[in-house]
Design a protein around this motif. Sequence first.
Motif, PDB file in Angstrom:
ATOM      1  N   SER A   1       0.839  -1.203   0.000  1.00 38.21           N
ATOM      2  CA  SER A   1       0.000   0.000   0.000  1.00 38.21           C
ATOM      3  C   SER A   1       0.879   1.260   0.000  1.00 38.21           C
ATOM      4  O   SER A   1       2.102   1.190   0.059  1.00 38.21           O
ATOM      5  N   ARG A   2       0.271   2.417  -0.033  1.00 41.81           N
ATOM      6  CA  ARG A   2       0.979   3.664  -0.336  1.00 41.81           C
ATOM      7  C   ARG A   2       2.053   4.014   0.704  1.00 41.81           C
ATOM      8  O   ARG A   2       1.832   3.904   1.909  1.00 41.81           O
ATOM      9  N   ASP A   3       3.189   4.461   0.174  1.00 43.19           N
ATOM     10  CA  ASP A   3       4.291   4.851   1.053  1.00 43.19           C
ATOM     11  C   ASP A   3       5.084   6.027   0.485  1.00 43.19           C
ATOM     12  O   ASP A   3       6.196   6.301   0.907  1.00 43.19           O
ATOM     13  N   SER A   4       4.514   6.722  -0.503  1.00 41.74           N
ATOM     14  CA  SER A   4       5.207   7.862  -1.117  1.00 41.74           C
ATOM     15  C   SER A   4       4.188   8.925  -1.513  1.00 41.74           C
ATOM     16  O   SER A   4       3.060   8.602  -1.908  1.00 41.74           O
ATOM     17  N   GLU A   5       4.604  10.181  -1.421  1.00 37.34           N
ATOM     18  CA  GLU A   5       3.686  11.289  -1.722  1.00 37.34           C
ATOM     19  C   GLU A   5       3.116  11.221  -3.134  1.00 37.34           C
ATOM     20  O   GLU A   5       1.958  11.562  -3.379  1.00 37.34           O
ATOM     21  N   ILE A   6       3.923  10.766  -4.094  1.00 32.75           N
ATOM     22  CA  ILE A   6       3.465  10.786  -5.484  1.00 32.75           C
ATOM     23  C   ILE A   6       2.292   9.839  -5.720  1.00 32.75           C
ATOM     24  O   ILE A   6       1.572   9.972  -6.713  1.00 32.75           O
ATOM     25  N   GLN A   7       2.098   8.895  -4.818  1.00 30.85           N
ATOM     26  CA  GLN A   7       1.058   7.898  -5.056  1.00 30.85           C
ATOM     27  C   GLN A   7      -0.358   8.439  -4.867  1.00 30.85           C
ATOM     28  O   GLN A   7      -1.322   7.769  -5.224  1.00 30.85           O
ATOM     29  N   TRP A   8      -0.471   9.627  -4.330  1.00 29.67           N
ATOM     30  CA  TRP A   8      -1.773  10.299  -4.302  1.00 29.67           C
ATOM     31  C   TRP A   8      -1.972  11.113  -5.586  1.00 29.67           C
ATOM     32  O   TRP A   8      -3.004  11.048  -6.221  1.00 29.67           O
ATOM     33  N   SER A   9      -0.955  11.855  -5.957  1.00 30.85           N
ATOM     34  CA  SER A   9      -1.115  12.755  -7.107  1.00 30.85           C
ATOM     35  C   SER A   9      -1.088  12.022  -8.443  1.00 30.85           C
ATOM     36  O   SER A   9      -1.612  12.528  -9.435  1.00 30.85           O
ATOM     37  N   GLN A  10      -0.486  10.833  -8.488  1.00 34.64           N
ATOM     38  CA  GLN A  10      -0.421  10.110  -9.759  1.00 34.64           C
ATOM     39  C   GLN A  10      -1.680   9.297 -10.061  1.00 34.64           C
ATOM     40  O   GLN A  10      -1.858   8.839 -11.185  1.00 34.64           O
ATOM     41  N   GLU A  11      -2.547   9.138  -9.090  1.00 30.08           N
ATOM     42  CA  GLU A  11      -3.736   8.314  -9.329  1.00 30.08           C
ATOM     43  C   GLU A  11      -4.727   9.049 -10.219  1.00 30.08           C
ATOM     44  O   GLU A  11      -4.908  10.269 -10.120  1.00 30.08           O
ATOM     45  N   MET A  12      -5.388   8.291 -11.090  1.00 28.92           N
ATOM     46  CA  MET A  12      -6.430   8.830 -11.964  1.00 28.92           C
ATOM     47  C   MET A  12      -7.733   8.083 -11.695  1.00 28.92           C
ATOM     48  O   MET A  12      -7.723   6.940 -11.222  1.00 28.92           O
ATOM     49  N   PHE A  13      -8.853   8.721 -12.027  1.00 32.30           N
ATOM     50  CA  PHE A  13     -10.134   8.041 -11.876  1.00 32.30           C
ATOM     51  C   PHE A  13     -10.263   6.872 -12.862  1.00 32.30           C
ATOM     52  O   PHE A  13     -10.896   5.867 -12.559  1.00 32.30           O
ATOM     53  N   ASP A  14      -9.666   7.020 -14.032  1.00 32.93           N
ATOM     54  CA  ASP A  14      -9.764   5.973 -15.050  1.00 32.93           C
ATOM     55  C   ASP A  14      -8.464   5.961 -15.853  1.00 32.93           C
ATOM     56  O   ASP A  14      -8.392   6.480 -16.961  1.00 32.93           O
ATOM     57  N   GLN A  15      -7.433   5.379 -15.256  1.00 32.83           N
ATOM     58  CA  GLN A  15      -6.112   5.398 -15.897  1.00 32.83           C
ATOM     59  C   GLN A  15      -6.144   4.786 -17.289  1.00 32.83           C
ATOM     60  O   GLN A  15      -5.560   5.330 -18.236  1.00 32.83           O
ATOM     61  N   ALA A  16      -6.828   3.669 -17.441  1.00 33.19           N
ATOM     62  CA  ALA A  16      -6.848   2.986 -18.739  1.00 33.19           C
ATOM     63  C   ALA A  16      -7.648   3.751 -19.784  1.00 33.19           C
ATOM     64  O   ALA A  16      -7.554   3.453 -20.981  1.00 33.19           O
ATOM     65  N   GLY A  17      -8.439   4.743 -19.348  1.00 29.78           N
ATOM     66  CA  GLY A  17      -9.257   5.482 -20.294  1.00 29.78           C
ATOM     67  C   GLY A  17      -8.445   6.190 -21.358  1.00 29.78           C
ATOM     68  O   GLY A  17      -8.916   6.384 -22.479  1.00 29.78           O
ATOM     69  N   MET A  18      -7.202   6.591 -21.013  1.00 26.82           N
ATOM     70  CA  MET A  18      -6.391   7.333 -21.970  1.00 26.82           C
ATOM     71  C   MET A  18      -5.987   6.481 -23.168  1.00 26.82           C
ATOM     72  O   MET A  18      -5.623   7.010 -24.221  1.00 26.82           O
ATOM     73  N   LEU A  19      -6.039   5.151 -23.027  1.00 26.09           N
ATOM     74  CA  LEU A  19      -5.620   4.292 -24.121  1.00 26.09           C
ATOM     75  C   LEU A  19      -6.704   3.309 -24.557  1.00 26.09           C
ATOM     76  O   LEU A  19      -6.472   2.452 -25.404  1.00 26.09           O
ATOM     77  N   ARG A  20      -7.903   3.462 -23.993  1.00 29.62           N
ATOM     78  CA  ARG A  20      -8.954   2.480 -24.281  1.00 29.62           C
ATOM     79  C   ARG A  20      -9.315   2.426 -25.763  1.00 29.62           C
ATOM     80  O   ARG A  20      -9.699   1.373 -26.282  1.00 29.62           O
ATOM     81  N   GLU A  21      -9.221   3.551 -26.457  1.00 33.18           N
ATOM     82  CA  GLU A  21      -9.549   3.554 -27.884  1.00 33.18           C
ATOM     83  C   GLU A  21      -8.517   2.806 -28.709  1.00 33.18           C
ATOM     84  O   GLU A  21      -8.778   2.430 -29.842  1.00 33.18           O
TER      85      GLU A  21
END
Length: 569
Positions: free
Chosen positions: A117-137
């Motif tokens: 589980s999370r242990d670095s600050e970037i792990q909050w800011s790097q999360e997206m609601f739908d990461q795969a959405g950017m490449l789903r097409e």
Amino acid sequence: MRPTVAEAFLALLKERGVDRFYIGAGTDTAPLVEAYARSAESGLAFPQPVISTHENVAVGMAHGYYMVTGRPQAVMLHVSVGAANAVCGLFNAARAQVPILFTPGRTPVFEGGHEGSRDSEIQWSQEMFDQAGMLRELVKWDYELRDGSNVHQLVDRALAIAMAHPRGPVCLTLPREALAAPLPESAPWPLPAPAQVAPAGPAPDPAAVAQLARALASAEFPAILCTGSGADPSTVAALASLSERFGIAVGDARSRYTCFPSSHPLFLGHDHVVVLKRADALLFLEADVPWVPKKGEPVAKLVAHAGTDPLFTRYPLRGHRTDLAITTTIAQLLPALSSALEDCGALRDADARRARALAWAGELRSAARARADADTQRGGAISKSFLTAAVTATLPADALVVNEYPVARERMPFDEPGRYFVHPTSAGLGWGFPAALGAQQAAPDRTVVAMLGDGAYLFANPAACHHASQLHGLPVLVIVFDNGGWEAVQNAATLVYPQGTAAAQVRAGGSAPLSNLAPLPDFARYAEASGGAGFRVSERAELEDVLRRAFRVVREEKRQALVHVTGRG
């Protein structure tokens, strides 16, 4: 002891024939780092990890490896930011129908209470609601590993879908907690047989093939034009046999592979626009953009398209005339078409048809020779045509060529399949150098040449590519044709506004706005910085000698080399 999910995942890839794991590691790959670290203790066999310092390099290498071997490889990149950088490469793979198992990491799901589980600050800011959405097409299928109990089912499904026709990339997102967990007792171990396999390729409809055969047999100048059929090397000899037997000429429609032997007397060459003006029955093989309407439309009575997706349904707009569409692999179409031609009596007129086709092909060969002679006589700065001829004259017999823009195809003949590869029609710049590295990895005993335009080279993240060449022992020869700018940008402006101010500037010897890249770096130093040899040449008389010296470096010294060629477009 039961393995972790990460260990089971890697072992499964190896078991399913994935040789290379192209990876841009990050905070999300910790379970995989540990899996590789303890592989001697666990005794498990994993794919060879191939470290990449840029995402475009990783995806391009997997693309190139598949081009040569026909086996899909896996790519893992760092969460959302890594996936974002990979989109251009996945776009190229999708349009080229290249299967890649893309397995981006995901920001840890939990803020605590779980292994990984999370242990670095970037792990909050790097999360997206739908990461795969950017490449789903761009992918055929995407899913996220939620729990290790079905990791084998998901990997098998991903690989089966990637290899199902029309082939293409798939995405399986891997959260860190899921990878770090022990493989659940409910999951089978040792690994089971594949849960799913790719279906056989589609066979052509007999009635449609019969209709096509009648049209070809009754035509005075029937022709077959190829774009992607040579991706299956077995189709080249089969197409040549059909052409000879029934007297049907064959040409290229901006082909991305060797689809037909260049020396064949029935070969119509690479200028398919002239073919459109005479052929009275046309068959396109795996041609996503068979012609550009502004440059000429076919006059044929019947225009047929054949391929695994002959309408290219993932292209939002594609209005090319289609009188007949046949869903099929080209390997299955050709014997069926040969039988149908025989059944409809095409052999009766084959001699007369062949004679006309031979004369037609001869005319086009003469025109191509005249263009080559004119370039030679013109002299001056090195042109793409002259560069291509020089490379052809010095090219080792076993060499593979990966081309991203500068090849004048009619001056680089190939008869054998599987030796020439071109960027996908999507033309996401930066494809060629990484693809050549992957091709070299797939064919370590062959010479691999990447021929790139200056813009394509810069977009390839050259420092990362040269680093990969040295890191993984891949002595690719890179030839960069430097005409000082983006020729495609300039050409587009002059085509849209032929009487415009930009066109006038070009006619006066200048360049159009937004296309001039001068001053460009000394590209040779990129190669030298990673242990390679760098050469620079601007004179025609010196070109072949420089190329031979560069080939000696990659073949005898097993070091990468770069030849920076300055010239004109």
